[in-house]
Design a protein around this motif. Sequence first.
Motif, short mmCIF file in Angstrom:
data_model
loop_
_atom_site.label_atom_id
_atom_site.label_comp_id
_atom_site.label_asym_id
_atom_site.label_seq_id
_atom_site.Cartn_x
_atom_site.Cartn_y
_atom_site.Cartn_z
N GLN A 10 -10.66 12.10 6.17
CA GLN A 10 -11.19 12.68 7.41
C GLN A 10 -11.02 11.76 8.60
O GLN A 10 -11.24 12.14 9.74
N LYS A 11 -10.62 10.51 8.33
CA LYS A 11 -10.35 9.61 9.45
C LYS A 11 -8.91 9.85 9.94
O LYS A 11 -8.01 10.02 9.13
N GLY A 12 -8.75 9.88 11.25
CA GLY A 12 -7.40 10.07 11.82
C GLY A 12 -6.65 8.74 11.89
O GLY A 12 -7.26 7.67 11.83
N GLY A 13 -5.36 8.81 11.96
CA GLY A 13 -4.56 7.61 12.17
C GLY A 13 -4.49 6.66 11.00
O GLY A 13 -4.28 5.46 11.15
N VAL A 14 -4.68 7.17 9.78
CA VAL A 14 -4.63 6.28 8.61
C VAL A 14 -3.29 6.38 7.88
O VAL A 14 -3.09 5.73 6.85
N GLY A 15 -2.38 7.22 8.39
CA GLY A 15 -1.06 7.33 7.75
C GLY A 15 -0.89 8.53 6.85
O GLY A 15 0.02 8.55 6.01
N LYS A 16 -1.73 9.56 7.01
CA LYS A 16 -1.59 10.78 6.19
C LYS A 16 -0.23 11.42 6.42
O LYS A 16 0.51 11.70 5.48
N THR A 17 0.06 11.67 7.70
CA THR A 17 1.27 12.42 8.02
C THR A 17 2.53 11.65 7.63
O THR A 17 3.43 12.19 6.99
N VAL A 18 2.55 10.37 7.98
CA VAL A 18 3.72 9.55 7.65
C VAL A 18 3.90 9.50 6.12
O VAL A 18 5.02 9.60 5.61
N SER A 19 2.80 9.40 5.40
CA SER A 19 2.89 9.34 3.94
C SER A 19 3.38 10.67 3.36
O SER A 19 4.16 10.71 2.41
N THR A 189 -2.45 1.85 3.32
CA THR A 189 -1.38 1.96 4.32
C THR A 189 -1.56 0.91 5.40
O THR A 189 -2.65 0.36 5.57
N MET A 190 -0.49 0.70 6.13
CA MET A 190 -0.51 -0.23 7.28
C MET A 190 -1.08 -1.59 6.89
O MET A 190 -1.92 -2.15 7.60
N VAL A 191 -0.67 -2.07 5.75
CA VAL A 191 -1.16 -3.37 5.29
C VAL A 191 -0.40 -4.46 6.04
O VAL A 191 0.83 -4.51 6.00
N GLU A 219 1.76 -0.42 -1.95
CA GLU A 219 1.00 -0.45 -0.69
C GLU A 219 2.01 -0.33 0.43
O GLU A 219 3.12 -0.86 0.34
N ILE A 220 1.64 0.38 1.50
CA ILE A 220 2.60 0.58 2.59
C ILE A 220 2.37 -0.50 3.65
O ILE A 220 1.29 -0.59 4.23
N PRO A 221 3.36 -1.33 3.88
CA PRO A 221 3.16 -2.39 4.85
C PRO A 221 3.12 -1.88 6.29
O PRO A 221 3.67 -0.82 6.60
N MET A 222 2.45 -2.63 7.13
CA MET A 222 2.46 -2.35 8.58
C MET A 222 3.85 -2.66 9.10
O MET A 222 4.42 -3.71 8.78
N SER A 223 4.42 -1.73 9.86
CA SER A 223 5.74 -2.01 10.41
C SER A 223 6.02 -1.12 11.61
O SER A 223 5.70 0.07 11.59
N ARG A 225 8.73 -0.04 12.41
CA ARG A 225 9.70 0.97 11.96
C ARG A 225 9.00 2.26 11.57
O ARG A 225 9.46 3.36 11.86
N ALA A 226 7.87 2.09 10.86
CA ALA A 226 7.12 3.27 10.41
C ALA A 226 6.55 4.01 11.61
O ALA A 226 6.49 5.24 11.64
N ALA A 227 6.12 3.24 12.62
CA ALA A 227 5.57 3.88 13.81
C ALA A 227 6.67 4.59 14.58
O ALA A 227 6.48 5.70 15.08
N GLU A 228 7.84 3.98 14.64
CA GLU A 228 8.95 4.58 15.40
C GLU A 228 9.46 5.87 14.74
O GLU A 228 9.83 6.82 15.42
N VAL A 229 9.47 5.87 13.43
CA VAL A 229 10.11 6.98 12.73
C VAL A 229 9.41 8.32 13.00
O VAL A 229 10.04 9.38 12.98
N SER A 230 8.09 8.26 13.30
CA SER A 230 7.34 9.50 13.55
C SER A 230 7.96 10.32 14.68
O SER A 230 7.85 11.54 14.68
N VAL A 231 8.57 9.66 15.65
CA VAL A 231 9.13 10.43 16.77
C VAL A 231 10.61 10.77 16.56
O VAL A 231 11.22 11.41 17.41
#
Length: 373
Positions: A10-19, A189-191, A219-223, A225-231
């Motif tokens: 229920q928390k937003g921005g935790v990497g649900k969509t990217v995962s 996520t975002m470790v 575990e999904i590392p913070m990167s 690249r992961a943030a960029e790929v969403s767009v």
Amino acid sequence: MCRVIAVSNQKGGVGKTVSCVNLGIGLAQEGKKVLMIDADPQGSLTISLGYEEPDEMEYSLATLMLNVVNDEKLNMEKTILHHREGVDLIPANIELSAIEVSLVNAMSRELILRSLVDKLREFYDFILIDCMPSLGMMTINALACADSVLIPVQAAYLPVKGLQQLIKTIGRVKKQLNPKLKIEGILLTMVDYRTNYARDISLMVYDTYSASIKVFGSEIPMSVRAAEVSVEGKSIYSYDPKGKVACAYKGLTEEVLKEAYFERRIRIWNCRDSNWNDIGKSLFDNFFFEKMFPVIVGVKGKMINFTPLPDSQPTDFLFRKATSPFLKTDLMKFLFCIHEIILLDISDTIRTNRANCTKSCLDMLMGAIISEM
Ligand code: ADP
Ligand code: MG
């Protein structure tokens, strides 16, 4: 057999969509047929897959859910989109929030998505549902139709409180609406491995939950690249295939596949009120003609030597081993060489069988199988 996984927190921005995107496309790359359902009115999954203006789409999850509520024909062909990386998508847009409100008065309002998803199961190996950041009616609908829930947790804040609330909701849905619902696992996520803090959180999540809930080894590392790929409208595998995030999502994909593999192979048949002839006939009908090799294990202290089936090596293996304790490595070899295990729950009603193994041995086998599940 299709596995429906709700990706929820229920928390937003935790990497649900990217995962969701990268697990879905990861599974498709392993040859699985995958449908993703965007269950968030913000349409982030839809946007992440490259459909930039979800609000301008005429057909979406909202349309299908409305069809279900009004008992109309479902317009699947127009709604299901085919992404170039091999997955299908039911998109979402702002109309879904109106549906969520109108569901409050609908009959069986928690089960609308289930009646839709159940119609789609036969076409896919996996259906992933990207939930919205709330525990409202849409999320309840997703949990009510899922086989399991994958919980992404951002390793950057103390997640325990929010997680407990989610786990409680999952428990409630399981009790009241969907008894087979399981927790697929907690995904960190975002470790950020540069900080001790992230490592502490990983350890804490592991210590707190791993006894009762699977915590994924990946575990999904913070990167960035992961943030960029969403767009970019594509997966991390095509955006940065050699990067650590792609590697981590591949690992997750393998873990999810392994889980589904064991689930598919272990089936429990309740045979309590059947007689030998009926059991024999249904096994014969189900398996013999498909040239499968079932292995039959009687539960509650009895091993059955089952005559209507063709002799198969795994059965021999099991019988041979049955008089001595099973070693875990034997069991693993055994699980991989057979098509399916059927556990016949014969309880005490059927007594006349050629039992050839001791109760303790079977209990051990059962324990080992269940711990592998
Ligand atoms: P949710 O669906 O839970 O709201 P998202 O998947 O949309 O979360 O991710 C939230 C934000 O974090 C997005 O901007 C996304 O690009 C970014 N993000 C996701 N995973 C990572 C990661 N591994 N490293 C860095 N940023 C990430
Ligand atoms: Mg999201």
